[in-house]
Write a protein that holds these residues in place. Structure first.
Motif, mmCIF file in Angstrom:
data_model
loop_
_atom_site.group_PDB
_atom_site.id
_atom_site.type_symbol
_atom_site.label_atom_id
_atom_site.label_comp_id
_atom_site.label_asym_id
_atom_site.label_seq_id
_atom_site.Cartn_x
_atom_site.Cartn_y
_atom_site.Cartn_z
ATOM 1 N N ILE A 182 0.835 -1.208 0.000
ATOM 2 C CA ILE A 182 0.000 0.000 0.000
ATOM 3 C C ILE A 182 0.869 1.256 0.000
ATOM 4 C CG2 ILE A 182 -1.599 1.355 1.414
ATOM 5 C CD1 ILE A 182 -2.886 -1.317 2.248
ATOM 6 N N CYS A 183 1.856 1.282 0.886
ATOM 7 C CA CYS A 183 2.722 2.470 0.992
ATOM 8 C C CYS A 183 3.576 2.659 -0.254
ATOM 9 C CB CYS A 183 3.606 2.367 2.229
ATOM 10 S SG CYS A 183 2.701 2.594 3.786
ATOM 11 N N SER A 184 3.968 1.557 -0.876
ATOM 12 C CA SER A 184 4.735 1.648 -2.115
ATOM 13 C C SER A 184 3.920 2.343 -3.203
ATOM 14 C CB SER A 184 5.140 0.249 -2.583
ATOM 15 O OG SER A 184 5.773 0.304 -3.853
ATOM 16 N N ASN A 185 2.631 2.007 -3.284
ATOM 17 C CA ASN A 185 1.757 2.639 -4.283
ATOM 18 C C ASN A 185 1.571 4.131 -4.005
ATOM 19 O OD1 ASN A 185 1.373 0.243 -5.684
ATOM 20 N ND2 ASN A 185 -0.467 -0.310 -4.544
ATOM 21 N N ILE A 186 1.458 4.479 -2.708
ATOM 22 C CA ILE A 186 1.329 5.895 -2.347
ATOM 23 C C ILE A 186 2.628 6.636 -2.648
ATOM 24 C CG2 ILE A 186 0.934 7.524 -0.454
ATOM 25 C CD1 ILE A 186 -0.674 5.313 0.958
ATOM 26 N N TYR A 187 3.734 6.009 -2.259
ATOM 27 C CA TYR A 187 5.053 6.631 -2.407
ATOM 28 C C TYR A 187 5.355 6.958 -3.865
ATOM 29 C CZ TYR A 187 10.041 7.392 -1.501
ATOM 30 O OH TYR A 187 11.294 7.941 -1.391
ATOM 31 N N GLU A 188 4.942 6.065 -4.764
ATOM 32 C CA GLU A 188 5.184 6.288 -6.197
ATOM 33 C C GLU A 188 4.521 7.573 -6.673
ATOM 34 O OE1 GLU A 188 4.260 4.158 -10.509
ATOM 35 O OE2 GLU A 188 3.980 3.036 -8.653
ATOM 36 N N LYS A 189 3.386 7.928 -6.061
ATOM 37 C CA LYS A 189 2.647 9.115 -6.474
ATOM 38 C C LYS A 189 3.153 10.399 -5.827
ATOM 39 C CE LYS A 189 -0.132 7.018 -9.250
ATOM 40 N NZ LYS A 189 0.006 7.237 -10.707
ATOM 41 N N ILE A 190 3.740 10.312 -4.626
ATOM 42 C CA ILE A 190 4.083 11.538 -3.905
ATOM 43 C C ILE A 190 5.581 11.832 -3.849
ATOM 44 C CG2 ILE A 190 1.998 11.266 -2.501
ATOM 45 C CD1 ILE A 190 3.724 10.548 -0.127
ATOM 46 N N GLN A 191 6.428 10.857 -4.184
ATOM 47 C CA GLN A 191 7.858 11.139 -4.174
ATOM 48 C C GLN A 191 8.215 12.078 -5.319
ATOM 49 O OE1 GLN A 191 10.553 7.968 -5.214
ATOM 50 N NE2 GLN A 191 9.067 6.986 -6.580
ATOM 51 N N HIS A 192 9.294 12.816 -5.145
ATOM 52 C CA HIS A 192 9.813 13.751 -6.152
ATOM 53 C C HIS A 192 8.871 14.929 -6.413
ATOM 54 C CE1 HIS A 192 12.791 10.759 -6.623
ATOM 55 N NE2 HIS A 192 12.099 9.955 -7.411
ATOM 56 N N ILE A 193 7.887 15.141 -5.541
ATOM 57 C CA ILE A 193 7.045 16.335 -5.673
ATOM 58 C C ILE A 193 7.716 17.461 -4.896
ATOM 59 C CG2 ILE A 193 4.850 17.382 -4.987
ATOM 60 C CD1 ILE A 193 3.483 14.795 -5.754
ATOM 61 N N ARG A 194 8.224 18.435 -5.626
ATOM 62 C CA ARG A 194 8.899 19.575 -5.025
ATOM 63 C C ARG A 194 8.394 20.830 -5.710
ATOM 64 N NH1 ARG A 194 14.984 19.405 -5.274
ATOM 65 N NH2 ARG A 194 14.819 20.524 -3.305
ATOM 66 N N PHE A 195 8.224 21.893 -4.953
ATOM 67 C CA PHE A 195 7.702 23.127 -5.551
ATOM 68 C C PHE A 195 8.100 24.326 -4.706
ATOM 69 C CE2 PHE A 195 4.618 21.812 -2.452
ATOM 70 C CZ PHE A 195 4.078 22.974 -1.925
ATOM 71 N N SER A 196 8.001 25.490 -5.300
ATOM 72 C CA SER A 196 8.242 26.740 -4.590
ATOM 73 C C SER A 196 6.896 27.316 -4.152
ATOM 74 C CB SER A 196 8.948 27.752 -5.490
ATOM 75 O OG SER A 196 10.229 27.307 -5.859
ATOM 76 N N PRO A 197 6.696 27.542 -2.870
ATOM 77 C CA PRO A 197 5.460 28.200 -2.432
ATOM 78 C C PRO A 197 5.374 29.598 -3.035
ATOM 79 C CG PRO A 197 6.543 27.128 -0.579
ATOM 80 C CD PRO A 197 7.522 27.110 -1.727
ATOM 81 N N VAL A 198 4.212 29.931 -3.631
ATOM 82 C CA VAL A 198 4.062 31.216 -4.297
ATOM 83 C C VAL A 198 2.723 31.856 -3.978
ATOM 84 C CG1 VAL A 198 5.507 30.514 -6.252
ATOM 85 C CG2 VAL A 198 3.029 30.296 -6.420
ATOM 86 N N ASN A 199 2.674 33.157 -4.177
ATOM 87 C CA ASN A 199 1.423 33.923 -4.191
ATOM 88 C C ASN A 199 1.503 34.764 -5.459
ATOM 89 O OD1 ASN A 199 -0.655 35.900 -3.781
ATOM 90 N ND2 ASN A 199 -0.622 35.406 -1.602
ATOM 91 N N LEU A 200 0.696 34.408 -6.440
ATOM 92 C CA LEU A 200 0.836 34.937 -7.788
ATOM 93 C C LEU A 200 -0.477 35.554 -8.262
ATOM 94 C CD1 LEU A 200 2.193 35.073 -10.664
ATOM 95 C CD2 LEU A 200 1.478 32.697 -10.956
#
Length: 338
Positions: A258-276
């Protein structure tokens, strides 16, 4: 349009600058998979139509000069229809179907389930109960079996928001009602080549953090009534999955899967917090991946986690896009208190 009625709300019936459309997949101060928030519209209407409370509104907007290029913004049920003191105008607040579903007590539905059931069966049964149609999709953990809550955990007040959150968390995604009225599962895009470019020429203002959120490299899974946390992966940035109602058992092999399936979707998600703030685009939706230029001409990647779209005959259309996020997650984040 007003569903089931021949009456139509025309542009000239709406006070200039009063129309606003808001949507969000996560308005918390940190990225929280499992978030699921209702979209809304608000406007001031000249007092020319009958009362709209309880009616379903289907707003549309023309994009560009082509009269056939019409976008439907969604379906919204009027929650409040408040007249002004002089009775010449009324303020309308309307929300999509999630507003009712999130606050619905679904204890009776839960108590009728006969466990164990796979997640696909649970989610289909839940959405049928709350009266929302889902998009056709196979989710990563649809085949995982769900077990009944421990006997020592109260089952007297189970709300739709709890079930929605657990379903979405178990698949590493967010939820929203699409423009066509169907419930959609939103997975964040990671491929930078697919990011939607926001040119500086249409930008009005931008504020962004000087950091990029840390890569998620571990999952901590917590289940209601169970004091033992399950960890998947090894790293220094642990993301918490906190299940309130749906239980997935204690087998290590099962939890690994179960965690492997979740991890595949959420790993490598990186972003800059913005107000645009930018020129409005009704096609841009909460959950979209965007890129724009920073002050040093660097590429700034982020997500549309919250969006406010407004129309003004003088100012034109405006988008305010917000994405909040801390640099790292901590191991002491509590359960779904929101």
């Amino acid at each position: 349009n007003i569903e089931g009625s021949t009456d139509v709300i025309k542009n000239e019936d709406i006070y200039s600058g009063s129309f606003g459309y808001s949507e969000s997949i996560c308005s918390l101060d940190n990225l929280r998979f499992g978030s699921c928030e209702s979209a809304s519209i608000k406007f001031t209407l000249s007092n020319v139509l009958s009362k709209l409370k309880g009616k379903t509104l289907i707003p549309t907007i023309q994009v560009g000069s082509n009269a056939e290029n019409i976008i439907q913004l969604g379906k919204f049920i009027v929650e409040t229809d408040s007249p002004s003191e002089d009775k010449k105008s009324r303020t309308i607040n309307a929300y999509d179907a999630l507003y009712k579903a999130r606050n619905m007590n679904v204890t009776a539905w839960y108590n009728r389930l006969i466990f164990p059931l796979n997640l696909k069966t649970v989610r289909d049964s839940f959405f049928a109960f709350v009266g929302i149609e889902q998009e056709e999709i196979i989710l990563p953990n649809d085949g995982a079996y769900i077990y009944e809550m421990p006997v020592d955990v109260s089952k007297s007040n189970i709300y739709g928001s709890y079930i929605l959150s657990d379903i979405l968390q178990l698949n590493g995604c967010f939820g929203r009602i699409g423009r066509n009225g169907l419930f959609e599962y939103v997975f964040l895009e990671k491929d930078k080549t697919k990011a939607i470019r926001v040119d500086t020429s249409i930008r009005k203002d931008i504020v962004y953090e000087d950091y990029v959120t840390h890569d998620i490299n571990q999952i901590k899974l917590t289940q209601s009534g169970n004091n033992i946390d399950f960890y998947y992966g090894e790293g220094d940035n642990s993301y918490p999955i906190s299940l309130q109602i749906l239980q997935v058992g204690q087998s290590k092999n099962l939890l690994d899967s179960i965690c492997s399936n979740i991890y595949e979707k959420i790993q490598h998600i990186r972003f800059s917090p913005v107000n645009l703030t930018k020129r409005g685009n009704p096609c841009l939706q909460a959950g979209d991946f965007i890129v724009t230029k920073g002050f040093n001409d660097e590429d700034i990647y982020s997500y549309v986690l919250e969006k406010d779209f407004t129309i003004d005959c003088l100012q034109g259309t405006t988008d305010v896009i917000i994405s909040q996020g801390k640099e790292v997650y901590t191991r002491d984040i509590s359960d779904n208190s929101d």
